[in-house]
Design an enzyme around this catalytic site. Structure first.
Site, short mmCIF file in Angstrom:
data_model
loop_
_atom_site.label_atom_id
_atom_site.label_comp_id
_atom_site.label_asym_id
_atom_site.label_seq_id
_atom_site.Cartn_x
_atom_site.Cartn_y
_atom_site.Cartn_z
N THR A 1 0.99 -1.31 -0.01
CA THR A 1 0.06 0.08 -0.15
C THR A 1 0.91 1.32 0.12
OG1 THR A 1 -1.53 -1.13 1.30
CG2 THR A 1 -1.74 1.18 1.27
N CYS B 1 30.26 3.20 7.97
CA CYS B 1 30.55 2.89 9.32
C CYS B 1 30.27 1.61 9.69
CB CYS B 1 29.85 3.95 10.07
SG CYS B 1 30.00 3.67 11.92
#
Ligand code: PLP
Length: 373
Positions: free
Chosen positions: A227, A315
């Site tokens: 949706t 990172c």
């Protein structure tokens, strides 16, 4: 309040986008056929038309996704599935959203040919495109260096090979005309141009259409089930319309700020600049290395002074690794671990740039004393 220099990571939500989101926030499921569903559908249609208008395509070619990452995955893996799961041509400097999708195809039998990239971070040679492939992919501009890639030449050289272009750093900052480009699919992400986080856009030509990578109710031409977040889409359309209307004025303003900053920082001993000249780079990017200073130290020391910037590369468990992009450009590993990415945007002023230019020499000195991790 911190001073923010990480626009390539995400940009603040535009007030116009917030208003649009609130306006549409009570709407229901756009697939429902009763009155409230039709209202949601009509709002979604408006959003789709506004985005098509801003990006030079037809509304039917606009597919809403939940991130730029998802749009990239559908572009790469979906086209690969749709065109016979053969060879893939890719650049070695793609964002993980593309690079890891390519790697996933490789574990499922794809052979991958990588393009060469020059020391300026720009792809140089299209030889792998001489043989037709299932899909070829090149980002429009690199998220770390800001280097603009020759995507128009790339699409032309690809001939009949379907092309996916990751334009996440470009949409809203640089004029994009999907039909003029001629790519098969193109990915964008709302939060990079002041829309909400968690809304992506995939532009997809009618044919060849990418196969879905998730399965469900067949929304969005069956390319992306689920949706659709109508409020997110409406906010995105308004953010994009505003961003596109400001492209030229913002580009020259940011370029001036960035070039001034680059000139001031050039007096810091040993500084290396990885962003190409202004003509070949996004206007707000400045990617530097300060040999002998670890990226993590630079970021922490700046943060302690209320200045937010990034290393540019991924990172991992809190430790910044050498940037794959810099390594692909031939930068030595120690320098690739000493990087700092400054990306300017809409709310940055000349005073912000002054603050950073004044703080950075001492930050680099202290980071160098701490040494490389
Ligand atoms: N592609 C590029 C070039 C990006 O810079 C990013 C985000 O940093 C993405 C894809 C992923 O977009 P998103 O954060 O919407 O998943």
């Amino acid at each position: 309040m911190s001073t923010y220099f990480d626009y390539a990571a995400t940009a603040p939500l535009r007030p116009r986008a917030r208003e649009a989101w609130l306006e549409a926030s009570e709407l229901g499921n756009p697939a429902s056929t009763y009155a409230s569903g039709r209202r949601a559908r009509s709002c979604l249609d408006t959003a789709r038309e506004m985005i098509a208008e801003a990006l030079g395509c037809e509304p039917i070619e606009v597919i809403f996704t939940a991130s730029g990452t998802e749009a990239d995955n559908i572009g790469v893996l979906g086209l690969w599935e749709a065109t016979g799961r053969g060879r893939i041509v890719a650049s070695p400097i793609e964002h993980p959203a593309v690079a890891k999708a390519v790697a996933a195809a490789a574990t499922r039998g794809a052979t991958v040919d990588y393009l060469d990239v020059g020391a300026d971070g720009i792809v140089t040679d299209f030889t792998p495109l001489e043989t037709p492939a299932s899909v070829a992919t090149l980002m429009w501009a690199n998220n770390e260096t800001g280097a603009i890639q020759p995507v128009h030449e790339f699409v032309a050289a690809a001939g009949d090979t379907p092309v996916h272009v990751d334009a996440v750093q470009v949409v809203g900052h640089h004029h994009v005309d999907f039909h003029a480009l001629g790519a098969t699919t193109l990915a964008a992400s709302a939060h990079k141009f002041g829309g909400p986080r968690g809304v992506g856009i995939l532009l997809a030509k009618r044919s060849p259409a990418p196969k879905p990578v998730i399965f469900g109710g067949g929304q969005e031409r069956g390319i992306r089930s689920g949706t659709v977040d109508v409020a997110g889409a409406f906010a995105t359309a308004h953010a994009l319309a505003e961003a596109v209307s400001e492209i030229d004025s913002e580009a020259s303003r940011l370029r001036e700020l960035r070039d001034g900053l680059r000139a001031r920082l050039s007096s810091i001993e040993g500084v290396i600049c990885h962003t190409p000249d202004a003509e070949h780079a996004l206007p707000g990017h400045l990617y530097l290395s300060f040999p002998g200073a670890a990226s993590d130290s630079l970021i922490m020391l700046l943060d302690a002074q209320g200045i937010e910037a990034s290393a540019g590369s991924a990172c991992h468990n809190g430790v910044t690794r050498a940037s794959e992009v810099l390594l692909a450009m031939g930068v030595e590993e120690a320098h690739a671990r000493a990087s700092l990415r400054i990306t300017l945007g809409r709310e940055n002023t000349a005073e912000d740039v002054d603050l950073l230019a004044q703080a950075l020499p001492e930050v680099v000195r202290r980071a160098r004393l701490a040494g490389l991790a």
